[in-house]
Write an enzyme that holds these catalytic residues in place. Structure first.
Site, PDB file in Angstrom:
ATOM      1  N   ASP A 166       9.138 -10.823   3.886  1.00  0.00           N
ATOM      2  CA  ASP A 166       8.498 -10.622   2.588  1.00  0.00           C
ATOM      3  C   ASP A 166       7.612 -11.824   2.283  1.00  0.00           C
ATOM      4  O   ASP A 166       7.908 -12.947   2.698  1.00  0.00           O
ATOM      5  CB  ASP A 166       9.547 -10.470   1.480  1.00  0.00           C
ATOM      6  N   ASP A 180       6.809  -2.310   1.498  1.00  0.00           N
ATOM      7  CA  ASP A 180       7.418  -1.968   0.208  1.00  0.00           C
ATOM      8  C   ASP A 180       6.385  -1.352  -0.734  1.00  0.00           C
ATOM      9  O   ASP A 180       6.668  -0.376  -1.436  1.00  0.00           O
ATOM     10  CB  ASP A 180       8.000  -3.223  -0.454  1.00  0.00           C
TER      11      ASP A 180
END
Length: 207
Positions: A166, A180
């Protein structure tokens, strides 16, 4: 998996543009005798185009996610965050063992299996797809799921337990990635299409 297909499944031979179904007519109704023999070929052609859109969107979303994570691992991990919009948005490399936005870090294997199941369901539903908006929505879901599943399989600490990369860090919000984002955008589009009554087969229903 069968229940998921039942919920958003579609008939095998819908009308290609959905107009007859929207008017309450059965698929194929109102087709003249001359055009009748061409209808199956037109339906197959329309479905093929929409399947192509689904996989093209999925490939694009997956490629963007893979490239971005490769750059983040090579250039950003181990370094200070990069400010994009003051302190409102930063690029901050981190590893996430949980689901999207850091949820459920203790259930990595479970989330891996869920992602794999979602991919299988979407691929199976593709053969019944006759709607361009649904093709885009499912393509986003497929590309995002593939992106994070790739991390689960190939990244440390091990197969099916890998931590997702991330790096998008808005102030006051969880860190996330492009996979995402694709999943969330696909989900929102599906909700909007459902509210409008548009089914994956291209028909429109009125409640």
């Amino acid at each position: 998996m069968a229940e998921a297909e039942r919920i958003i499944g579609t008939p095998d031979t819908p009308d290609d543009n959905g107009e007859q179904a929207a008017a309450g007519a059965p698929p194929g109704a109102g087709v003249s005798g001359a055009a009748g023999p061409q209808a199956p070929a037109q339906q197959q052609s329309g479905r093929a185009r929409r399947i192509a859109v689904l996989f093209a969107v999925a490939a694009f979303a997956y490629a963007l996610d893979l490239i971005s994570k490769t750059l983040v691992v090579a250039k950003l991990e181990g370094h200070a965050p990069i400010s994009l919009v003051g302190d409102l948005l930063e690029l901050h490399a981190t590893r996430n063992p949980g689901a999207a936005f850091g949820f459920g870090a203790a259930f990595t294997v479970i989330f891996t299996l869920i992602a794999a199941a979602v991919i299988v369901v979407i691929i199976r539903l593709a053969r019944k797809l006759y709607s361009f908006p649904w093709a885009i929505a499912l393509g986003l879901l497929l590309g995002g799921a593939l992106g994070n599943l790739t991390d689960r399989i190939f990244r440390a600490p091990g197969v099916f337990q890998g931590e997702v990369v991330d790096f998008i860090a808005p102030k006051g919000f969880a860190v996330f990635n492009l996979a995402d984002s694709a999943i969330v955008c696909g989900g929102i589009l599906i909700v909007l299409l459902s509210f409008r009554g548009l089914d994956p087969d291209g028909t429109v229903h009125r409640d």
